[in-house]
Design a protein around this motif. Sequence first.
Motif, PDB file in Angstrom:
ATOM      1  N   LYS A 208      27.069  37.287  32.301  1.00  0.00           N
ATOM      2  CA  LYS A 208      27.264  38.491  31.495  1.00  0.00           C
ATOM      3  C   LYS A 208      26.217  39.563  31.829  1.00  0.00           C
ATOM      4  N   SER A 209      25.120  39.117  32.459  1.00  0.00           N
ATOM      5  CA  SER A 209      24.054  40.090  32.752  1.00  0.00           C
ATOM      6  C   SER A 209      23.755  40.186  34.249  1.00  0.00           C
ATOM      7  N   SER A 210      24.667  39.721  35.088  1.00  0.00           N
ATOM      8  CA  SER A 210      24.424  39.906  36.534  1.00  0.00           C
ATOM      9  C   SER A 210      25.735  39.985  37.304  1.00  0.00           C
ATOM     10  N   VAL A 211      25.702  40.830  38.336  1.00  0.00           N
ATOM     11  CA  VAL A 211      26.852  41.016  39.211  1.00  0.00           C
ATOM     12  C   VAL A 211      26.700  40.050  40.385  1.00  0.00           C
ATOM     13  N   PHE A 212      27.824  39.494  40.839  1.00  0.00           N
ATOM     14  CA  PHE A 212      27.765  38.564  41.977  1.00  0.00           C
ATOM     15  C   PHE A 212      27.306  39.315  43.231  1.00  0.00           C
ATOM     16  N   VAL A 213      26.296  38.744  43.893  1.00  0.00           N
ATOM     17  CA  VAL A 213      25.874  39.279  45.204  1.00  0.00           C
ATOM     18  C   VAL A 213      25.702  38.098  46.165  1.00  0.00           C
ATOM     19  N   SER A 214      25.761  38.374  47.466  1.00  0.00           N
ATOM     20  CA  SER A 214      25.489  37.320  48.460  1.00  0.00           C
ATOM     21  C   SER A 214      24.765  37.961  49.644  1.00  0.00           C
ATOM     22  N   PRO A 215      24.142  37.142  50.505  1.00  0.00           N
ATOM     23  CA  PRO A 215      23.375  37.699  51.622  1.00  0.00           C
ATOM     24  C   PRO A 215      24.226  38.660  52.459  1.00  0.00           C
ATOM     25  N   ASP A 216      23.580  39.699  52.999  1.00  0.00           N
ATOM     26  CA  ASP A 216      24.335  40.782  53.645  1.00  0.00           C
ATOM     27  C   ASP A 216      24.661  40.526  55.119  1.00  0.00           C
ATOM     28  N   GLY A 217      24.675  39.242  55.537  1.00  0.00           N
ATOM     29  CA  GLY A 217      25.055  38.895  56.905  1.00  0.00           C
ATOM     30  C   GLY A 217      23.844  38.842  57.822  1.00  0.00           C
ATOM     31  N   HIS A 218      24.007  38.166  58.998  1.00  0.00           N
ATOM     32  CA  HIS A 218      22.825  38.076  59.873  1.00  0.00           C
ATOM     33  C   HIS A 218      22.443  39.436  60.444  1.00  0.00           C
ATOM     34  N   GLY A 219      23.375  40.407  60.339  1.00  0.00           N
ATOM     35  CA  GLY A 219      23.023  41.776  60.728  1.00  0.00           C
ATOM     36  C   GLY A 219      21.959  42.365  59.818  1.00  0.00           C
ATOM     37  N   LEU A 343      24.642  49.557  62.195  1.00  0.00           N
ATOM     38  CA  LEU A 343      25.425  48.325  62.092  1.00  0.00           C
ATOM     39  C   LEU A 343      26.510  48.484  61.032  1.00  0.00           C
ATOM     40  N   PRO A 344      27.770  48.396  61.434  1.00  0.00           N
ATOM     41  CA  PRO A 344      28.842  48.534  60.447  1.00  0.00           C
ATOM     42  C   PRO A 344      28.959  47.279  59.582  1.00  0.00           C
ATOM     43  N   PHE A 345      29.635  47.397  58.454  1.00  0.00           N
ATOM     44  CA  PHE A 345      29.927  46.213  57.634  1.00  0.00           C
ATOM     45  C   PHE A 345      31.279  45.637  58.042  1.00  0.00           C
ATOM     46  N   HIS A 346      31.367  44.308  58.035  1.00  0.00           N
ATOM     47  CA  HIS A 346      32.642  43.626  58.260  1.00  0.00           C
ATOM     48  C   HIS A 346      33.119  43.109  56.903  1.00  0.00           C
ATOM     49  N   LEU A 347      34.426  43.051  56.740  1.00  0.00           N
ATOM     50  CA  LEU A 347      34.989  42.621  55.457  1.00  0.00           C
ATOM     51  C   LEU A 347      35.592  41.226  55.599  1.00  0.00           C
ATOM     52  N   ALA A 348      35.328  40.370  54.631  1.00  0.00           N
ATOM     53  CA  ALA A 348      35.915  39.027  54.689  1.00  0.00           C
ATOM     54  C   ALA A 348      36.470  38.647  53.330  1.00  0.00           C
ATOM     55  N   ASP A 365      41.329  29.498  43.304  1.00  0.00           N
ATOM     56  CA  ASP A 365      41.834  28.555  44.313  1.00  0.00           C
ATOM     57  C   ASP A 365      42.068  29.267  45.639  1.00  0.00           C
ATOM     58  N   GLU A 366      42.285  30.561  45.543  1.00  0.00           N
ATOM     59  CA  GLU A 366      42.598  31.367  46.719  1.00  0.00           C
ATOM     60  C   GLU A 366      41.531  32.453  46.844  1.00  0.00           C
ATOM     61  N   PRO A 367      41.347  33.018  48.061  1.00  0.00           N
ATOM     62  CA  PRO A 367      40.398  34.137  48.180  1.00  0.00           C
ATOM     63  C   PRO A 367      40.769  35.256  47.205  1.00  0.00           C
ATOM     64  N   ASN A 368      39.799  35.666  46.428  1.00  0.00           N
ATOM     65  CA  ASN A 368      40.036  36.682  45.403  1.00  0.00           C
ATOM     66  C   ASN A 368      39.145  37.893  45.585  1.00  0.00           C
ATOM     67  N   ALA A 369      38.263  37.819  46.607  1.00  0.00           N
ATOM     68  CA  ALA A 369      37.239  38.861  46.697  1.00  0.00           C
ATOM     69  C   ALA A 369      37.005  39.275  48.138  1.00  0.00           C
ATOM     70  N   ILE A 370      36.457  40.461  48.289  1.00  0.00           N
ATOM     71  CA  ILE A 370      36.069  40.933  49.623  1.00  0.00           C
ATOM     72  C   ILE A 370      34.549  40.945  49.672  1.00  0.00           C
ATOM     73  N   LYS A 371      33.999  40.241  50.672  1.00  0.00           N
ATOM     74  CA  LYS A 371      32.550  40.259  50.877  1.00  0.00           C
ATOM     75  C   LYS A 371      32.250  41.200  52.038  1.00  0.00           C
ATOM     76  N   PHE A 372      31.071  41.800  52.001  1.00  0.00           N
ATOM     77  CA  PHE A 372      30.686  42.731  53.065  1.00  0.00           C
ATOM     78  C   PHE A 372      29.476  42.173  53.805  1.00  0.00           C
ATOM     79  N   GLU A 373      29.594  42.039  55.118  1.00  0.00           N
ATOM     80  CA  GLU A 373      28.473  41.497  55.894  1.00  0.00           C
ATOM     81  C   GLU A 373      28.266  42.301  57.164  1.00  0.00           C
ATOM     82  N   ARG A 374      27.000  42.404  57.545  1.00  0.00           N
ATOM     83  CA  ARG A 374      26.689  43.005  58.842  1.00  0.00           C
ATOM     84  C   ARG A 374      26.449  41.892  59.848  1.00  0.00           C
ATOM     85  N   PHE A 375      26.801  42.147  61.104  1.00  0.00           N
ATOM     86  CA  PHE A 375      26.613  41.151  62.159  1.00  0.00           C
ATOM     87  C   PHE A 375      25.624  41.685  63.197  1.00  0.00           C
ATOM     88  N   ILE A 376      24.703  40.830  63.583  1.00  0.00           N
ATOM     89  CA  ILE A 376      23.642  41.269  64.496  1.00  0.00           C
ATOM     90  C   ILE A 376      24.204  41.677  65.854  1.00  0.00           C
TER      91      ILE A 376
END
Length: 469
Positions: A208-219, A343-348, A365-376
């Motif tokens: 309730k007090s935080s938005v989901f985040v994940s590492p921004d890719g090896h980029g 470095l552009p972002f890639h969408l997954a 059960d199925e992909p429900n979200a788009i993650k954004f990652e940069r690639f080195i």
Amino acid sequence: MPFENIENQDLINRLQEFNQSHVLQFWSELTPAQRDQLTNQLETFDFQLIHSLTELASAQSPWEKIAREAEVPPAITLAQQAPEDSLYQQARATGTEALAAGKVGMILVAGGQGTRLGFDHPKGMFPIGPVSNRTLYQMHFEQVLGRSRQFGVRIPLYVMTSPPTHDETTQFLTDNHFFGMDPADVKIFCQGVMPAVDKDGKLLLETKSSVFVSPDGHGGTLEALARSGCLQDAKTRGIEHLFYGQVDNPLIQTCDPALVGYHLNSESEMTSQVVRKTDWSQKVGNVVSIDGKVQIIEYSDLPEKYAKQTNSDGALKLWAGSIAVHLFKLDFLDRSLSQAGSLPFHLANKKVPFLDASGKQVEPDEPNAIKFERFIFDLLPLAENAIVCEVKSEDGFCAVKNAAPANSETPQHVKDAISDLHRRWLQAAGVDLAPGITVEISPTFAADVESLKDKIPAGTKITETTYFK
Ligand code: UTP
């Protein structure tokens, strides 16, 4: 009224402008500390960027046009790397000189979350030594240590973690005394994160007090190297080139002198090690040249008809598969940093658990979200004189990705690959090995076949499973 007691009107305006006000839906239930946590996190987001990236999700992919123009990149093939070849000898000599002069450092990226492996700790802590049970971290640290001793020089190691892996990694490495490396030569730095959005472009609440985040890719390495002061540290030490490898590949030929030499002799700003694809559908990034610039087309983006193209001898035209081992000129990294958005972002599309509007935890059960990652590897087209160097897959690449019983890249595959490689080294050094025994060589014992020959007399018989250390 969800916005009561939020002093930051600017933030409210931004949330409304970008249609993200739902992240405050539990505001009235939050304690003052939780409110601070949420607003502090939201302050770090670039809503304009997230919005533009989300729009990209529906844009037409340009890969058909790009793939049509793809040619073979400038390459040093295995055939050109025969020990008696004078260019090979020159490359080894140049690389050895640069390494001995302390001009090469190492970056190891370990910020990924290892979701496919399903291990409860950072992947670098996974035990992988086929005889020793050494962890991936220990193998990499000892590889750097082995090279340092071989060239009589201190090689700094920059380890990139991410918020989910940082504290445990730091504790683990400290508890293990950096596996013999001088602590002054090890810098641990943390990469950034990016939020994910749902199919409507909305941020997802993790609590309730935080938005989901994940590492921004090896980029994320580029920005994090600069932000952490590691780039400056490398400059201060007189480092001119940084070798880059990923924690899940224990076969990396860390700071290989010939690779360093080819990079230097070609005046390449970025050199990538590649394997020859054995099949058009092999799941590796395709290193190609487009309009004179080297770049990678991911296997999932390369249309089948282009991946299947062959030369007149029947061999694959686009043969070079990336193994995520690179060598960067430091000046080039500096220049890339100053080019905004280099470095552009890639969408997954990924499965991301989230809180729904009623506050209930949803496990999709199925992909429900788009993650954004940069690639080195997206730095390649920006580099002058970029080249690729071929390595035999079994000599330089076997990454731990999947949990058993997957068909590939499981811990057992990697253990077997390490033992097979070291068996070949021992045989090349003239050692008589009993069939079927597992062997493992610590890089502090020998870093390659040449140094192994100095340690074990030819003709030595090995009859049982052995760890050479
Ligand atoms: P992968 O995406 O192949 O592996 O990253 P992973 O993240 O460890 O595992 P999955 O995909 O969740 O199953 C390849 C390498 O890049 C690093 C990883 O640590 C790994 O060494 N990486 C990946 C980062 O350092 N940061 C990232 O944001 C992503």
